[in-house]
Design an enzyme around this catalytic site. Structure first.
Site, PDB file in Angstrom:
ATOM      1  N   ASP A  23      -1.842 -28.706 -37.304  1.00  0.00           N
ATOM      2  CA  ASP A  23      -3.149 -28.217 -36.858  1.00  0.00           C
ATOM      3  C   ASP A  23      -3.366 -26.847 -37.482  1.00  0.00           C
ATOM      4  OD1 ASP A  23      -2.767 -30.460 -35.242  1.00  0.00           O
ATOM      5  OD2 ASP A  23      -3.769 -29.552 -33.519  1.00  0.00           O
ATOM      6  N   LYS A  81     -11.189 -30.645 -35.841  1.00  0.00           N
ATOM      7  CA  LYS A  81     -10.896 -30.262 -34.460  1.00  0.00           C
ATOM      8  C   LYS A  81     -11.795 -29.094 -34.068  1.00  0.00           C
ATOM      9  CE  LYS A  81      -6.961 -28.372 -31.807  1.00  0.00           C
ATOM     10  NZ  LYS A  81      -5.509 -28.041 -31.877  1.00  0.00           N
ATOM     11  N   LYS A 108     -10.945 -34.330 -32.972  1.00  0.00           N
ATOM     12  CA  LYS A 108     -10.182 -33.844 -31.830  1.00  0.00           C
ATOM     13  C   LYS A 108     -10.933 -32.720 -31.125  1.00  0.00           C
ATOM     14  CE  LYS A 108      -5.790 -31.642 -30.461  1.00  0.00           C
ATOM     15  NZ  LYS A 108      -4.460 -31.171 -30.911  1.00  0.00           N
TER      16      LYS A 108
END
Length: 335
Positions: free
Chosen positions: A172, A235, A271
């Site tokens: 991430d 995300k 996400k």
């Protein structure tokens, strides 16, 4: 998950409507797909209809989901959770305990699926790897100077490579929001490309930190840029900035994913992270996905929920659906 999830008007099932209901068709791809240059002309990305996207997100939040569809939705949401701990006081013991919860969210009910992944800092990846050995639960690690991203590119690449070397299945990363807001799109693009290369076999989730991007237009542009640069997921947030995963922002990002898929044929994951604490918020997110992208994206391979507090509420709601009454929070382990 149930017919009540659908209003029969999913744009993703109507080929004639190629682009977002909140933007007119742009000509933003000025060249062939490439991971070496930026063939995406962000100046040509049309503005987002803010009123339209907010009204659409609010309307979908009113969808009534009951009985079997609700139970199925809760179980699906649990299977999509990235159980996360990203605090300075994180310890090996805390990560080990979190991994046990990831494997068995409800020990009393073995039918409850394990979560999709756990997310930790790089130095705690080996503990997670040991605890989750042989299981389907993925190990995600933040990198690239999380949460600010304000470190040199060489450090971002080195941290990414080290996290993968330690056993991370997913990375991430955070984008440089300062560079993006200054219009340095090529710099942001090149950094994502470099981090993606450093990931090797690991999947890359690109965190936009939408709370700092200020406008829906910026969220859409950053989403398209991240996908074009090779991100496997986009995300919303680090969870450190408010607001985070608001429904309108999530809808803008889902629309960008749909448009990108229709243009390139590539399926990119999504996400939402930060600010989700209640089951109804998770179910709302699933409705947004179904109505925008269709059933194909209702899988942990393409949709995740970045939340830990949310897990207990999902488990409480599942127990309530089975017994007809709520259990105390004391019956569920704290993350």
């Amino acid at each position: 998950i149930g017919r009540c999830w659908s209003d029969g008007d999913r744009a993703s099932q109507r080929p004639r409507e190629r682009w977002s209901r909140f933007a007119t068709p742009p000509a933003i791809f000025s060249g062939p797909m490439s991971t070496m240059t930026l063939p995406l002309d962000l100046s040509r990305v049309p503005p987002v209809d803010a009123v339209g996207v907010e009204e659409r997100a609010a309307a979908l939040a009113k969808r009534s989901i009951k009985k079997d569809a609700k139970r199925a939705g809760i179980r699906l949401a649990l299977s999509m959770i990235d159980l996360t701990t990203l605090e300075g006081k994180d310890s090996e013991g805390k990560v080990w305990q979190m991994c046990q919860k990831a494997l068995h969210p409800s020990p009393e009910d073995p039918s409850v699926p394990p979560v999709a992944a756990v997310c930790v800092y790089p130095n705690l990846v080996p503990i997670a790897k040991e605890a989750l050995a042989g299981s389907p639960v993925k190990i995600a690690s933040v990198a690239t100077g999380f949460p600010s991203g304000q470190v040199p590119l060489s450090m971002k690449v080195a941290e990414t490579r080290k996290a993968v070397e330690l056993g991370a299945d997913e990375i991430d990363m955070v984008i440089d929001r300062g560079a993006f807001l200054s219009g340095e799109y090529t710099k942001v693009f090149d950094e994502i490309v470099a981090v993606k290369e450093a990931c090797g076999p690991a999947h890359l989730k690109v965190i936009l930190e939408t709370g700092e991007l200020l406008t829906y237009d910026n969220v859409r542009k950053a989403s398209l840029l991240a996908m074009q640069a090779g991100g496997d997921f986009i995300k919303t947030s680090t969870g450190k900035i408010v607001p985070a995963a608001t429904p309108p922002v999530v809808l803008v990002m889902l629309e960008a994913i749909r448009d990108f898929y229709l243009e390139t044929g590539r399926k990119i994951g999504m996400k939402p992270a930060g600010g989700m604490r209640q089951s109804k918020q998770a179910l709302h997110m699933l409705v947004l996905v179904k109505e925008t992208l269709g059933d194909a994206w209702l899988t942990p391979d393409l949709f995740r929920l970045g939340a830990s507090v949310l897990t207990n509420d999902l488990l409480m709601q599942l127990a309530k659906e089975a017994s007809g009454r709520y259990q105390s929070e004391d019956y569920f382990s704290k993350d």
